[in-house]
Design a protein around this motif. Sequence first.
Motif, PDB file in Angstrom:
ATOM      1  N   ASN A  50       0.847  -1.200   0.000  1.00  0.00           N
ATOM      2  CA  ASN A  50       0.000   0.000   0.000  1.00  0.00           C
ATOM      3  C   ASN A  50       0.883   1.252   0.000  1.00  0.00           C
ATOM      4  N   PRO A  51       1.222   1.773  -1.174  1.00  0.00           N
ATOM      5  CA  PRO A  51       2.118   2.932  -1.241  1.00  0.00           C
ATOM      6  C   PRO A  51       1.479   4.234  -0.747  1.00  0.00           C
ATOM      7  N   SER A  52       0.163   4.214  -0.544  1.00  0.00           N
ATOM      8  CA  SER A  52      -0.508   5.429  -0.050  1.00  0.00           C
ATOM      9  C   SER A  52      -0.473   5.525   1.477  1.00  0.00           C
ATOM     10  N   LEU A  53      -0.010   4.480   2.176  1.00  0.00           N
ATOM     11  CA  LEU A  53       0.029   4.486   3.638  1.00  0.00           C
ATOM     12  C   LEU A  53       1.157   5.390   4.136  1.00  0.00           C
ATOM     13  N   THR A  54       0.788   6.428   4.895  1.00  0.00           N
ATOM     14  CA  THR A  54       1.787   7.387   5.388  1.00  0.00           C
ATOM     15  C   THR A  54       1.895   7.419   6.908  1.00  0.00           C
ATOM     16  N   GLU A  55       0.905   6.858   7.626  1.00  0.00           N
ATOM     17  CA  GLU A  55       0.954   6.885   9.096  1.00  0.00           C
ATOM     18  C   GLU A  55       0.522   5.534   9.656  1.00  0.00           C
ATOM     19  N   LEU A  56       1.349   4.983  10.569  1.00  0.00           N
ATOM     20  CA  LEU A  56       1.044   3.720  11.230  1.00  0.00           C
ATOM     21  C   LEU A  56       1.224   3.905  12.737  1.00  0.00           C
ATOM     22  N   SER A  81       6.107   4.173   1.693  1.00  0.00           N
ATOM     23  CA  SER A  81       6.053   5.642   1.733  1.00  0.00           C
ATOM     24  C   SER A  81       5.708   6.152   3.126  1.00  0.00           C
ATOM     25  N   LEU A  82       5.895   5.307   4.135  1.00  0.00           N
ATOM     26  CA  LEU A  82       5.489   5.677   5.491  1.00  0.00           C
ATOM     27  C   LEU A  82       6.257   6.897   5.994  1.00  0.00           C
ATOM     28  N   GLN A  83       5.517   7.833   6.600  1.00  0.00           N
ATOM     29  CA  GLN A  83       6.119   9.053   7.135  1.00  0.00           C
ATOM     30  C   GLN A  83       6.124   9.080   8.660  1.00  0.00           C
ATOM     31  N   LYS A  84       5.088   8.490   9.275  1.00  0.00           N
ATOM     32  CA  LYS A  84       4.940   8.567  10.732  1.00  0.00           C
ATOM     33  C   LYS A  84       4.766   7.171  11.312  1.00  0.00           C
ATOM     34  N   LEU A  85       5.625   6.817  12.276  1.00  0.00           N
ATOM     35  CA  LEU A  85       5.580   5.495  12.902  1.00  0.00           C
ATOM     36  C   LEU A  85       5.525   5.653  14.416  1.00  0.00           C
ATOM     37  N   TRP A  86       4.440   5.113  15.007  1.00  0.00           N
ATOM     38  CA  TRP A  86       4.217   5.194  16.458  1.00  0.00           C
ATOM     39  C   TRP A  86       4.288   3.793  17.052  1.00  0.00           C
ATOM     40  N   LEU A  87       5.254   3.582  17.948  1.00  0.00           N
ATOM     41  CA  LEU A  87       5.431   2.284  18.598  1.00  0.00           C
ATOM     42  C   LEU A  87       5.611   2.471  20.109  1.00  0.00           C
ATOM     43  N   GLN A  88       4.839   3.359  20.695  1.00  0.00           N
ATOM     44  CA  GLN A  88       4.967   3.630  22.126  1.00  0.00           C
ATOM     45  C   GLN A  88       4.409   2.469  22.954  1.00  0.00           C
ATOM     46  N   ASN A  89       5.139   2.117  24.008  1.00  0.00           N
ATOM     47  CA  ASN A  89       4.702   1.067  24.934  1.00  0.00           C
ATOM     48  C   ASN A  89       4.363  -0.224  24.196  1.00  0.00           C
TER      49      ASN A  89
END
Length: 456
Positions: A50-56, A81-89
Amino acid sequence: MELDIQCEEMSPSRWAELLTTMKSCTTIRLDDCNLSSSNCEDLSSIINTNPSLTELKLNNNELGDAGVEYLSKGLLMPSCSLQKLWLQNCNLTSASCETLRSVLSAQPSLTELHVGDNRLGTAGVKVLCQGIMNPSCKLQKLQLEYCELTADIVEALNAALQSKPTLKELSLSNNTLGDTAVKQLCRGLVDASCNLELLHLENCGITSDSCCEISAVLSNKSSLMDLSVGDNKIGDSGLALLCQGLMHPNCKIQKLWLWDCDLTSASCKDLSRLMSTKETLTEISLIDNNLRDSGMEMLCQALKDPKSKLQELWVRECGLTTACCKAVSSALTMNKHLKVLHIGENKLGDAGVELLCEGLLHPNCNIQSLWLGNCDLTAACCATLATVMVTKQCLTELDLSYNPLGDEGIRKICEALKNPSCNMQQLILYDILWSAEVDDEVRALEESKPEVKIIS
């Protein structure tokens, strides 16, 4: 399309259904969904295809280091094309940092990495810094709160800051850094080529000893707009040093958080001068500082100054009483900019809130959010509060939690909510006792006005 799900247990059938949806999403948020490393294998495929995915966003899931390893397979693909990656806790350790280093080195699209609340440790984040220093890395935001970092991390951080002009936000709160490390970090920030906009150093073991260096950052980095040094024992002497930088013409601070910093009314003279002269300052938090009524009265004088552009003032649990409410009310009649006032956890009483309401009802007052939780209020002030709710259409959020309003008070508030002129969107009523009959009335009101969120 966005997928935003929180706190949902994922059955195999539900997960399979969501995977189909994810194939066309630009944003996927799955916080607190009991995901594990096996789910990451599927997500890796989504990232790849999914090249449109920019935030996970996958906060508060037990992904572990194995999960990050799976995710990296997708993250390292040229199609990502991911721009934002959140892996807290997410139960990550230093082992994940080598994997993330590879991602940072190979993926120039990634601009935000949020890995707080993980036991990465100093050794792990040093590895992460190597990835940040890679010329291909274009990281702008790095969040490392609660990562078990020590003073030894600063040299690696400074090297990363020096090499990365793109970095705009750095959060290191809740790590045991101490004064020596924070001084070293600040000296690095002054020399660094990055235009840092946000610096969070809450609960980092800072005292007044670090404040001269933090002040130098403020006076040298006109890009810095958001500074948080809450939960550090800087005291009045430290605040005086900070204000030297804050008052510098180069300083363009907008948001300043100084909660629980051992400040007293002695600091309010400097704070008042700052609020009345620094027109860029729009938000200040002074929660849990012993400012007392005399300090609050000084702040109110600043609010009355036409040059003050403050929009949010947080003075919860500051030792305030009814005695300061006339000054607050007077400030509200003259300040058109203030939108948010957190003044809960203070012994204002009914008489104090009656005085506040005089200011709130003034045409100049544009308060949108008012927090009065645990202020020793009773039903006696609710008729006046109800008048404010009906009259001031700008008021959209009101917190009256932990006040013994009883059936009589809640009924008056609910009557105001029923009025078509009332524009309330959120009413917070935690820990207030009322009868079963009134509870039925509150629930009926919620059904008849679904646009109003009543939290109790």
